[in-house]
Scaffold this active site. Structure first.
Site, PDB file in Angstrom:
ATOM      1  N   HIS A 130       0.705  -1.247   0.106  1.00 45.84           N
ATOM      2  CA  HIS A 130      -0.098   0.043   0.091  1.00 45.84           C
ATOM      3  C   HIS A 130       0.894   1.205  -0.256  1.00 45.84           C
ATOM      4  O   HIS A 130       0.425   2.286  -0.078  1.00 45.84           O
ATOM      5  CB  HIS A 130      -0.813  -0.185   1.114  1.00 45.84           C
ATOM      6  CG  HIS A 130      -0.161   0.122   2.424  1.00 45.84           C
ATOM      7  ND1 HIS A 130       0.295  -0.747   3.337  1.00 45.84           N
ATOM      8  CD2 HIS A 130      -0.056   1.340   3.245  1.00 45.84           C
ATOM      9  CE1 HIS A 130       1.073  -0.132   4.103  1.00 45.84           C
ATOM     10  NE2 HIS A 130       0.757   1.274   4.312  1.00 45.84           N
TER      11      HIS A 130
HETATM   12  C1  UD1 Z   1      -2.108   4.911   6.025  1.00 42.87           C
HETATM   13  C2  UD1 Z   1      -0.826   5.383   6.676  1.00 42.87           C
HETATM   14  C3  UD1 Z   1       0.353   4.395   6.522  1.00 42.87           C
HETATM   15  C4  UD1 Z   1      -0.243   3.028   7.004  1.00 42.87           C
HETATM   16  C5  UD1 Z   1      -1.519   2.974   6.577  1.00 42.87           C
HETATM   17  C6  UD1 Z   1      -1.955   1.308   6.948  1.00 42.87           C
HETATM   18  C7  UD1 Z   1      -0.578   7.971   6.470  1.00 42.87           C
HETATM   19  C8  UD1 Z   1       0.406   8.938   5.636  1.00 42.87           C
HETATM   20  N1  UD1 Z   1      -0.378   6.719   5.799  1.00 42.87           N
HETATM   21  O1  UD1 Z   1      -1.845   4.687   4.708  1.00 42.87           O
HETATM   22  O2  UD1 Z   1       1.342   4.997   7.006  1.00 42.87           O
HETATM   23  O3  UD1 Z   1       0.702   2.301   6.929  1.00 42.87           O
HETATM   24  O4  UD1 Z   1      -2.465   3.724   6.675  1.00 42.87           O
HETATM   25  O5  UD1 Z   1      -3.038   1.201   6.204  1.00 42.87           O
HETATM   26  O6  UD1 Z   1      -1.109   8.240   7.484  1.00 42.87           O
HETATM   27  N2  UD1 Z   1      -9.411   4.299   1.918  1.00 42.87           N
HETATM   28  C9  UD1 Z   1     -10.589   3.692   2.026  1.00 42.87           C
HETATM   29  N3  UD1 Z   1     -11.079   3.347   3.010  1.00 42.87           N
HETATM   30  C10 UD1 Z   1     -10.448   3.389   4.424  1.00 42.87           C
HETATM   31  C11 UD1 Z   1      -9.271   4.239   4.158  1.00 42.87           C
HETATM   32  C12 UD1 Z   1      -8.876   4.547   3.223  1.00 42.87           C
HETATM   33  O7  UD1 Z   1     -11.113   3.384   0.903  1.00 42.87           O
HETATM   34  O8  UD1 Z   1     -11.200   3.163   5.499  1.00 42.87           O
HETATM   35  C13 UD1 Z   1      -8.769   4.640   0.762  1.00 42.87           C
HETATM   36  C14 UD1 Z   1      -9.112   5.911   0.244  1.00 42.87           C
HETATM   37  O9  UD1 Z   1      -9.202   6.070  -1.023  1.00 42.87           O
HETATM   38  C15 UD1 Z   1      -7.793   7.033   0.361  1.00 42.87           C
HETATM   39  C16 UD1 Z   1      -6.660   5.990   0.472  1.00 42.87           C
HETATM   40  O10 UD1 Z   1      -7.254   4.490   1.017  1.00 42.87           O
HETATM   41  O11 UD1 Z   1      -7.565   8.002  -0.235  1.00 42.87           O
HETATM   42  C17 UD1 Z   1      -5.523   6.168   1.242  1.00 42.87           C
HETATM   43  O12 UD1 Z   1      -5.797   6.120   2.888  1.00 42.87           O
HETATM   44  P1  UD1 Z   1      -5.135   7.282   3.564  1.00 42.87           P
HETATM   45  O13 UD1 Z   1      -5.508   7.545   4.565  1.00 42.87           O
HETATM   46  O14 UD1 Z   1      -4.423   8.308   2.876  1.00 42.87           O
HETATM   47  O15 UD1 Z   1      -3.630   6.487   4.199  1.00 42.87           O
HETATM   48  P2  UD1 Z   1      -3.236   4.809   3.624  1.00 42.87           P
HETATM   49  O16 UD1 Z   1      -2.700   4.591   2.362  1.00 42.87           O
HETATM   50  O17 UD1 Z   1      -4.206   3.985   4.376  1.00 42.87           O
END
Ligand code: UD1
Length: 361
Positions: A204
């Site tokens: 991820h």
């Molecule tokens: C975040 C953390 C990362 C951690 C990871 C674990 C930061 C900078 N990154 O990354 O360090 O290892 O979590 O998973 O804080 N999304 C969903 N549903 C959810 C959450 C996210 O669909 O419940 C999708 C959304 O499209 C979102 C993308 O995932 O834009 C990324 O989510 P984001 O909160 O930016 O961080 P992670 O990539 O999950």
């Protein structure tokens, strides 16, 4: 003593769980805040159930967005909560956007901050987590480290030694507590898997999945590996979104031995990992968990902020070079490699106990 703990994303829950339990033993008044950075049932609620975490008292509902969008919302909403609740201490864990935003707003309000999992450094500031770690450590009053490298990094950065406490690893507290229970998960039957006959993959990091060429390179690695062994891939929402965006679906369909599932709960994933021949990952936490489980871990990154897992554990820091990764995977499949396997110091299930002792003394 009133403590307000903040979680926001999947890896935060297993870190906060043993602390909440330990604070409860000492009858500390607690408030649990979920920022809502992760909001899907499988990225959040499922973990609260598996870990028997109390329902958050408050959910800030910030959702997805850029670093700025997420941190601005968290800070604005949390400021109101902190002003109302007036805790003596705010506890933050790990290195995600929620961690740094919560630490900053508490610090600005003059409330003491404890950072659990402090001092880890990849020395790669292109990783959002590295920037989050440095900033959080800079403003924290209690810095709890999981490995000695963390203490060294903090001292080099000028943090006073009195603030730094080497206590072990709360995520491993949770792993050890739930290991037996996870053994009764039926995930292997569900996916029709024999122990050690498959490997598992998590992916991820923005550096691996946000850019088409980088992601394509990883897929070409998987293409080779799945010719020799089943690959189980519980896919992260970010990764799934990008797979669709880049139009990789057809390519995936040609890989018969690559099995994609949705994100798994804690107990199912722990069971899957325990019985894997090896892991392929770009996660931070999995490097630590595999070290304790004695499962070889090929880390698809150039660096790690968790060097003890390479020096003493089962972590093979291989990068994303196709030939190197495939070669390493084949060595493991053909039983040609013995990974070192020592449990790092203080990864003994008592980290939360040590932290609470420091905070309450
Ligand atoms: C975040 C953390 C990362 C951690 C990871 C674990 C930061 C900078 N990154 O990354 O360090 O290892 O979590 O998973 O804080 N999304 C969903 N549903 C959810 C959450 C996210 O669909 O419940 C999708 C959304 O499209 C979102 C993308 O995932 O834009 C990324 O989510 P984001 O909160 O930016 O961080 P992670 O990539 O999950």
């Amino acid at each position: 003593m009133k403590i307000l703990s903040v979680v926001g994303t999947r890896p935060n829950y297993m870190k906060i769980a043993p602390l909440i339990e330990e604070f409860e033993k000492h009858k500390v008044e607690q408030v649990l805040v979920h920022t809502g950075q992760h909001y899907d049932k499988k990225m959040s609620k499922l973990f609260f159930e598996d870990l028997q975490l109390p329902k958050p008292d408050i959910n800030l509902g910030v959702g997805s967005g850029s670093y700025e969008e997420q941190t601005i919302k968290i800070k604005k909403n949390l400021k109101k909560i902190l002003t109302r609740e007036k805790p003596n201490l705010v506890v933050v864990v790990g290195d995600v956007n929620s961690t740094v935003a919560a630490a900053e707003v508490a610090h600005e309000l003059g409330i003491k901050v404890a950072h659990v999992e402090a001092g880890l450094r990849s020395f790669d500031r292109t990783m959002p987590e590295e920037v989050n770690r440095i900033r959080t450590d800079e403003i924290s009053d209690f810095l709890f480290t999981t490995e000695k490298s963390g203490n060294e990094n903090l001292v080099k950065e000028g943090v006073s030694k009195e603030k730094v406490h080497f206590v072990g690893n709360v995520m491993i507290d949770t792993l050890l507590k739930h290991k037996e229970k996870s053994d009764s998960s039926n995930i292997l039957e569900k996916l029709n898997l024999e122990k050690s006959s498959y490997c598992s993959l998590t992916l991820h990091r923005p550096s691996n999945v946000d850019n088409k060429e980088d992601f394509e390179n990883i897929l070409s690695i998987l293409e080779k590996i799945q010719e020799k062994i089943k690959v189980i891939f519980p896919i992260h929402p970010r990764t799934k979104k990008n797979l669709e965006k880049f139009g990789f679906d057809d390519k995936l369909k040609t890989m018969e031995n690559l099995i994609i599932t949705g994100p798994l709960g804690y107990l199912d994933f722990l069971c899957l990992m325990t019985n894997s021949k090896f892991m392929l990952t770009d996660s931070g936490g999995i490097q630590e968990e595999t070290t304790v489980l004695g499962v070889p871990c090929i880390t698809l990154r150039k660096n790690t902020e968790r060097p003890v897992t390479v020096e003493q554990g089962t972590n093979l820091l291989v990068s994303v070079n196709k030939n190197k990764v495939v070669e390493k995977a084949f060595e493991i499949i053909n039983n040609k490699i013995n990974v070192a396997n020592k449990i790092p110091e203080l990864w003994d299930g008592k980290a939360a106990e040590r932290i609470v002792n420091v905070l309450l003394s």
